[in-house]
Design an enzyme around this catalytic site. Sequence first.
Site, mmCIF file in Angstrom:
data_model
loop_
_atom_site.group_PDB
_atom_site.id
_atom_site.type_symbol
_atom_site.label_atom_id
_atom_site.label_comp_id
_atom_site.label_asym_id
_atom_site.label_seq_id
_atom_site.Cartn_x
_atom_site.Cartn_y
_atom_site.Cartn_z
ATOM 1 N N ARG A 112 -6.773 -9.005 46.860
ATOM 2 C CA ARG A 112 -6.088 -10.063 47.633
ATOM 3 C C ARG A 112 -6.813 -11.407 47.596
ATOM 4 O O ARG A 112 -6.574 -12.274 48.422
ATOM 5 C CB ARG A 112 -5.860 -9.635 49.081
ATOM 6 C CG ARG A 112 -4.984 -8.411 49.195
ATOM 7 C CD ARG A 112 -4.124 -8.439 50.439
ATOM 8 N NE ARG A 112 -3.136 -7.395 50.362
ATOM 9 C CZ ARG A 112 -3.301 -6.170 50.838
ATOM 10 N NH1 ARG A 112 -4.435 -5.852 51.439
ATOM 11 N NH2 ARG A 112 -2.355 -5.276 50.730
ATOM 12 N N LYS A 134 -4.138 -24.870 39.786
ATOM 13 C CA LYS A 134 -2.917 -24.237 39.269
ATOM 14 C C LYS A 134 -3.363 -23.062 38.412
ATOM 15 O O LYS A 134 -4.148 -23.231 37.481
ATOM 16 C CB LYS A 134 -2.130 -25.215 38.403
ATOM 17 C CG LYS A 134 -1.199 -26.096 39.195
ATOM 18 C CD LYS A 134 -0.246 -26.826 38.279
ATOM 19 C CE LYS A 134 0.653 -27.740 39.068
ATOM 20 N NZ LYS A 134 1.509 -28.574 38.198
ATOM 21 N N GLU A 176 -3.280 -35.230 27.306
ATOM 22 C CA GLU A 176 -3.266 -35.145 28.777
ATOM 23 C C GLU A 176 -3.961 -36.364 29.395
ATOM 24 O O GLU A 176 -3.614 -36.793 30.492
ATOM 25 C CB GLU A 176 -3.942 -33.856 29.260
ATOM 26 C CG GLU A 176 -3.208 -32.563 28.893
ATOM 27 C CD GLU A 176 -1.968 -32.268 29.741
ATOM 28 O OE1 GLU A 176 -1.394 -33.191 30.366
ATOM 29 O OE2 GLU A 176 -1.553 -31.091 29.763
ATOM 30 N N LYS A 214 -7.015 -37.307 38.741
ATOM 31 C CA LYS A 214 -6.493 -35.982 39.080
ATOM 32 C C LYS A 214 -6.945 -35.554 40.481
ATOM 33 O O LYS A 214 -6.149 -35.027 41.265
ATOM 34 C CB LYS A 214 -6.977 -34.978 38.013
ATOM 35 C CG LYS A 214 -6.545 -33.550 38.269
ATOM 36 C CD LYS A 214 -5.263 -33.178 37.580
ATOM 37 C CE LYS A 214 -4.699 -31.867 38.064
ATOM 38 N NZ LYS A 214 -4.631 -30.819 37.069
ATOM 39 N N GLU A 224 2.186 -29.703 44.894
ATOM 40 C CA GLU A 224 3.214 -30.386 44.113
ATOM 41 C C GLU A 224 4.533 -30.569 44.856
ATOM 42 O O GLU A 224 5.605 -30.298 44.333
ATOM 43 C CB GLU A 224 3.450 -29.601 42.807
ATOM 44 C CG GLU A 224 4.057 -30.440 41.713
ATOM 45 C CD GLU A 224 4.054 -29.741 40.367
ATOM 46 O OE1 GLU A 224 2.964 -29.647 39.773
ATOM 47 O OE2 GLU A 224 5.114 -29.288 39.944
ATOM 48 N N ARG A 228 2.157 -35.040 42.879
ATOM 49 C CA ARG A 228 1.539 -34.206 41.829
ATOM 50 C C ARG A 228 2.519 -33.899 40.689
ATOM 51 O O ARG A 228 2.104 -33.692 39.548
ATOM 52 C CB ARG A 228 0.972 -32.909 42.432
ATOM 53 C CG ARG A 228 0.208 -32.095 41.411
ATOM 54 C CD ARG A 228 -0.665 -31.017 42.001
ATOM 55 N NE ARG A 228 -1.348 -30.314 40.928
ATOM 56 C CZ ARG A 228 -2.239 -29.365 41.105
ATOM 57 N NH1 ARG A 228 -2.574 -29.000 42.332
ATOM 58 N NH2 ARG A 228 -2.811 -28.764 40.080
ATOM 59 N N ASN A 232 3.346 -33.927 35.531
ATOM 60 C CA ASN A 232 4.167 -33.170 34.588
ATOM 61 C C ASN A 232 4.962 -34.062 33.643
ATOM 62 O O ASN A 232 5.865 -33.595 32.947
ATOM 63 C CB ASN A 232 5.136 -32.265 35.346
ATOM 64 C CG ASN A 232 4.425 -31.064 35.894
ATOM 65 O OD1 ASN A 232 3.782 -30.339 35.165
ATOM 66 N ND2 ASN A 232 4.518 -30.868 37.198
ATOM 67 N N HIS A 235 5.972 -32.900 30.294
ATOM 68 C CA HIS A 235 5.893 -31.434 30.305
ATOM 69 C C HIS A 235 7.257 -30.754 30.378
ATOM 70 O O HIS A 235 7.405 -29.611 29.955
ATOM 71 C CB HIS A 235 5.028 -30.956 31.477
ATOM 72 C CG HIS A 235 3.562 -31.236 31.277
ATOM 73 N ND1 HIS A 235 3.058 -32.493 31.048
ATOM 74 C CD2 HIS A 235 2.483 -30.412 31.268
ATOM 75 C CE1 HIS A 235 1.743 -32.430 30.914
ATOM 76 N NE2 HIS A 235 1.369 -31.176 31.044
ATOM 77 N N HIS A 239 7.311 -27.844 27.802
ATOM 78 C CA HIS A 239 7.374 -26.424 28.157
ATOM 79 C C HIS A 239 8.494 -25.704 27.404
ATOM 80 O O HIS A 239 8.352 -24.552 27.004
ATOM 81 C CB HIS A 239 7.557 -26.259 29.671
ATOM 82 C CG HIS A 239 6.289 -26.559 30.434
ATOM 83 N ND1 HIS A 239 6.240 -26.608 31.812
ATOM 84 C CD2 HIS A 239 5.029 -26.827 30.014
ATOM 85 C CE1 HIS A 239 4.996 -26.897 32.194
ATOM 86 N NE2 HIS A 239 4.256 -27.029 31.124
ATOM 87 N N HIS A 252 -1.053 -26.639 23.823
ATOM 88 C CA HIS A 252 -0.307 -27.222 24.942
ATOM 89 C C HIS A 252 -0.277 -28.766 24.858
ATOM 90 O O HIS A 252 0.773 -29.394 24.997
ATOM 91 C CB HIS A 252 -0.922 -26.761 26.265
ATOM 92 C CG HIS A 252 -0.317 -27.422 27.458
ATOM 93 N ND1 HIS A 252 1.023 -27.331 27.753
ATOM 94 C CD2 HIS A 252 -0.867 -28.218 28.417
ATOM 95 C CE1 HIS A 252 1.281 -28.038 28.848
ATOM 96 N NE2 HIS A 252 0.151 -28.591 29.260
HETATM 97 N N1 GLY Z 1 -1.577 -30.064 34.948
HETATM 98 C C1 GLY Z 1 -0.829 -30.672 35.948
HETATM 99 C C2 GLY Z 1 -1.288 -30.324 37.321
HETATM 100 O O1 GLY Z 1 -2.342 -29.713 37.488
HETATM 101 O O2 GLY Z 1 -0.629 -30.659 38.259
#
Ligand code: GLY
Length: 349
Positions: A112, A134, A176, A214, A224, A228, A232, A235, A239, A252
């Site tokens: 857990r 994330k 990025e 960041k 997010e 946040r 993306n 992305h 994706h 990526h």
């Molecule tokens: N890679 C995007 C984020 O961590 O929000």
Amino acid sequence: MKIDINIENKNDKNYSIYINELKKISIDKKIAIITNPKVSGLHLKTLLNNLNSKELYIITIPDGEEHKNMDTIVFILERLHEHKMDRKSLLVAFGGGVVGDMTGFAASIYLRGIDFIQIPTTLLSQVDASVGGKTGVNNKFGKNLTGSFYQPKAVYCETGFLKTLQNREFSAGVAEMVKMALTFDKDFFHWLEEHDLKNEEDLIYAIKKCIQIKADIVSQDEKESGIRAVLNYGHTFAHVIENETNYSKYLHGEAVSIGIVYANLLAMKLGLLGKDEFKRIKNFLINYDLPVSYHIKNYDKFYENFYYDKKSNDEKINFILLNHIGNYKIINNIKKEIVISTLKDGNIA
Ligand code: GLY
């Protein structure tokens, strides 16, 4: 140097990102280092020379985005049980984004939840993936669709590890980095245009800048629900491309580079981005040998895949677009015909 993450009203989730400060660390815990054969061959000895612990195990997982799945998570969890790791044990993610995302996810569900730290060894993971908690894996429906928000206890970012990066890996990280500049900091984009990131001093400056951006964003919006999502940018397209190519054709960051071009085509169509700005960004990506085109075979299928994006809700697709360089706009009511016509514009076979 250290940069702090201070998540609003959640002191237990705060931590620091240490840049070039991995000297001797002593951890009075049972530790499992999760890594891949490539990273362990190059850098494990250095790490072990700097790390003291009560008991230490190495768990090696296969390299590559195509292995970022539940099978590998089960493999990690079983090794942790075999080593009788307990709730006081610590996991160490030692590798790129794939290792970091999976170690974090395993840490979040093992017994857990146990603690983990990130020691990222690729540019992409140093500037983005290792920061912000994330974690997760891909599945056949899409990228990172199974996972959790689970913050590490610390991130140790050693730029020395980047010296052995292959060009493709390096450029994937640059994609990025430029994402952060394009969405939040026009001056930083100008700076990136004028400097060569192969120069070590410039690279370290840019890494710090990206981590600061960041950290500020994650501190404001851990899960997010707002700003946040802007990280993306590119992305939404990337994706789908990664999913269509079974997570094995592009790194990526390479898919993000193509995604940035598609997002910019859409922004241009909507009058948010000028032609010159579009060209400047594309040239920047090309200068770092990043891919900027992708052949879409089935436009409708590609479009339908947007609905698996985690930012889609209430049957609306949220597109993160540039509103000129250094500014962004989130739009969720773009007509399907406009998006499809953008996909066609970008379709260079
Ligand atoms: N890679 C995007 C984020 O961590 O929000």
